[in-house]
Scaffold this motif. Structure first.
Motif, mmCIF file in Angstrom:
data_model
loop_
_atom_site.group_PDB
_atom_site.id
_atom_site.type_symbol
_atom_site.label_atom_id
_atom_site.label_comp_id
_atom_site.label_asym_id
_atom_site.label_seq_id
_atom_site.Cartn_x
_atom_site.Cartn_y
_atom_site.Cartn_z
ATOM 1 N N GLY A 72 52.961 34.487 46.816
ATOM 2 C CA GLY A 72 52.487 35.785 47.296
ATOM 3 C C GLY A 72 52.363 36.820 46.198
ATOM 4 O O GLY A 72 52.053 37.985 46.467
ATOM 5 N N THR A 73 52.547 36.396 44.952
ATOM 6 C CA THR A 73 52.480 37.333 43.825
ATOM 7 C C THR A 73 51.113 37.987 43.705
ATOM 8 O O THR A 73 51.006 39.196 43.463
ATOM 9 N N GLN A 75 48.787 38.386 46.114
ATOM 10 C CA GLN A 75 48.571 39.283 47.248
ATOM 11 C C GLN A 75 49.387 40.550 47.106
ATOM 12 O O GLN A 75 48.911 41.660 47.414
ATOM 13 N N SER A 76 50.602 40.429 46.619
ATOM 14 C CA SER A 76 51.451 41.601 46.430
ATOM 15 C C SER A 76 50.823 42.574 45.450
ATOM 16 O O SER A 76 50.816 43.792 45.676
ATOM 17 N N ALA A 77 50.266 42.052 44.371
ATOM 18 C CA ALA A 77 49.633 42.912 43.374
ATOM 19 C C ALA A 77 48.380 43.584 43.933
ATOM 20 O O ALA A 77 48.073 44.733 43.584
ATOM 21 N N GLY A 79 47.884 44.536 46.981
ATOM 22 C CA GLY A 79 48.190 45.542 47.992
ATOM 23 C C GLY A 79 47.413 45.348 49.275
ATOM 24 O O GLY A 79 47.448 44.277 49.884
ATOM 25 N N GLY A 265 48.541 40.638 38.916
ATOM 26 C CA GLY A 265 49.101 39.522 39.664
ATOM 27 C C GLY A 265 49.101 38.245 38.848
ATOM 28 O O GLY A 265 50.068 37.467 38.872
ATOM 29 N N ASP A 268 51.851 38.526 36.295
ATOM 30 C CA ASP A 268 53.162 38.340 36.936
ATOM 31 C C ASP A 268 53.434 36.856 37.199
ATOM 32 O O ASP A 268 54.566 36.378 37.016
#
Length: 363
Positions: A72-73, A75-77, A79, A265, A268
């Motif tokens: 999910g890295t 998607q997290s980036a 937003g 992302g 990361d």
């Protein structure tokens, strides 16, 4: 008797004044609207995208994509921007999807990206970050011990014009062999889907293949192949780009914030891969199982991971060589790659962390 309709001079003057004022107001309004329209035209909307459609391969050489999606890295980036991912087998097909507008960004080998950029005169895409360097080899049947043994043999590559296909054809050319994009020549090259390559090699219908990881390791570990050429041995400092992150130029212009978020992302995911090596194989296998229903054996995934380096650096110094190789074997055309790499978002991100900028190689 004819009546003459004579207006009062004062009334006529007032009427003319009102008309002039109305005309002046209309002209001013039109000018204001024109100015606003011009300002809007010169200042494109650059709001974050509602959705980002991403292409990738289920390969270890696409490790940042696999980890970024599974954890999910990515998607997290991104937003609120929804991430939609699509699996491909090789770069040329992925480029077709990008060019057609079916995807917005892609993890891909550098050769198809370069070819697309040159063909479109710089309008199709931009490389915005690196992902993976290294991790490609020519693996062959045990009886083949040198280049001289390849005459009349049949080899595979993932797809005509993909990064490994170009590497195979150029290496064969350097050994004096002639190959044709049609597949004929001193050595037959059959572009073949990676999973099918493994099956055909096991049955003896292929004598070898130039493959990315984990497929090179699968042929070695699961099918008894031997490494004839580790591509790293052919490059300065044994470093060459295998996977880069590209975005369509149109998407980059329209949504630079979204591209910057995607680059973050990716960075990361790379950081996690490089700082969590014991856990990396497990997470990569989780993604492969989710996509294919199968996992790699410990022997295969450990060997594959030992052959790759996950990095934001797309190794820009290699690109002129990649262009010349593709031209030499007939899978690409000569042209300028000036502007191919846009690492502005990546280097802004690195500057915030006190890291030095990554070079675009003066391409």
């Amino acid at each position: 008797m004819t009546r003459t309709n004579r207006r009062n001079p004062l009334t006529n003057a007032r009427r003319k004044g009102r008309v002039a004022a109305a005309v002046a107001l209309a002209v001013a309004s039109a000018a204001l609207l024109a100015a606003c329209s011009s300002a809007q035209a010169s200042t494109p909307t650059t709001a974050p995208a509602a959705t980002l459609r991403l292409g990738f391969f289920d390969n270890i050489t696409h490790g940042p994509a696999l980890v970024g999606l599974q954890s999910g890295t990515l998607q997290s980036a991104l937003g609120k921007t929804k991430l939609s991912a699509q699996i491909f087998n090789a770069g040329p097909a992925e480029i077709e999807a990008l060019t057609a507008g079916a995807i917005d960004a892609a993890y891909i080998g550098p050769s198809p990206a370069i070819n697309s950029y040159i063909k479109s005169h710089g309008e199709s895409l931009k490389i915005v970050a690196g992902a993976t360097n290294g991790g490609a080899s020519l693996v062959v049947a045990p009886g083949i011990t040198s280049a001289a043994d390849l005459k009349g043999k049949t080899l595979a590559s993932p797809q005509l014009g993909n990064t490994q296909d170009v590497a195979l054809r150029f290496w064969l050319k350097s050994k004096g062999y002639q190959t044709q994009v049609s597949g004929s020549g001193d050595v037959t090259i059959n572009p073949t889907e990676n999973a099918q390559t493994l099956a055909l090699f096991k049955t003896g219908k292929l004598d070898g293949a130039w493959l990315p990881e984990p497929w090179a390791s699968r042929l070695v570990v699961d099918a008894g192949a031997k490494v004839l050429v580790d591509e790293a041995s052919l490059w300065p400092k044994k470093t060459f780009p295998t996977t880069v992150l590209v975005v369509s130029k149109q998407f980059l212009v329209a949504h630079p914030q979204t591209v910057a978020a995607l680059v973050k992302g990716n960075a990361d995911a790379i950081t996690w891969l490089n700082t969590h090596k014991p856990e990396a194989a497990e997470l990569l296998n989780e993604k492969l199982k989710a996509d294919t229903g199968k996992t790699l054996s410990t022997a295969v995934i450990d060997r594959a991971l030992s052959k790759v380096t996950f990095s934001n650096d797309p190794v820009a110094s290699a690109y002129p060589t990649l262009v010349s190789h593709a031209v030499a074997v007939g899978t690409g055309k000569a042209g300028s790659i000036k502007g191919l790499l846009d690492l502005s978002a990546l280097n802004t991100l690195r500057a915030k962390s006190g890291l030095s900028a990554i070079s675009t190689g003066g391409e």
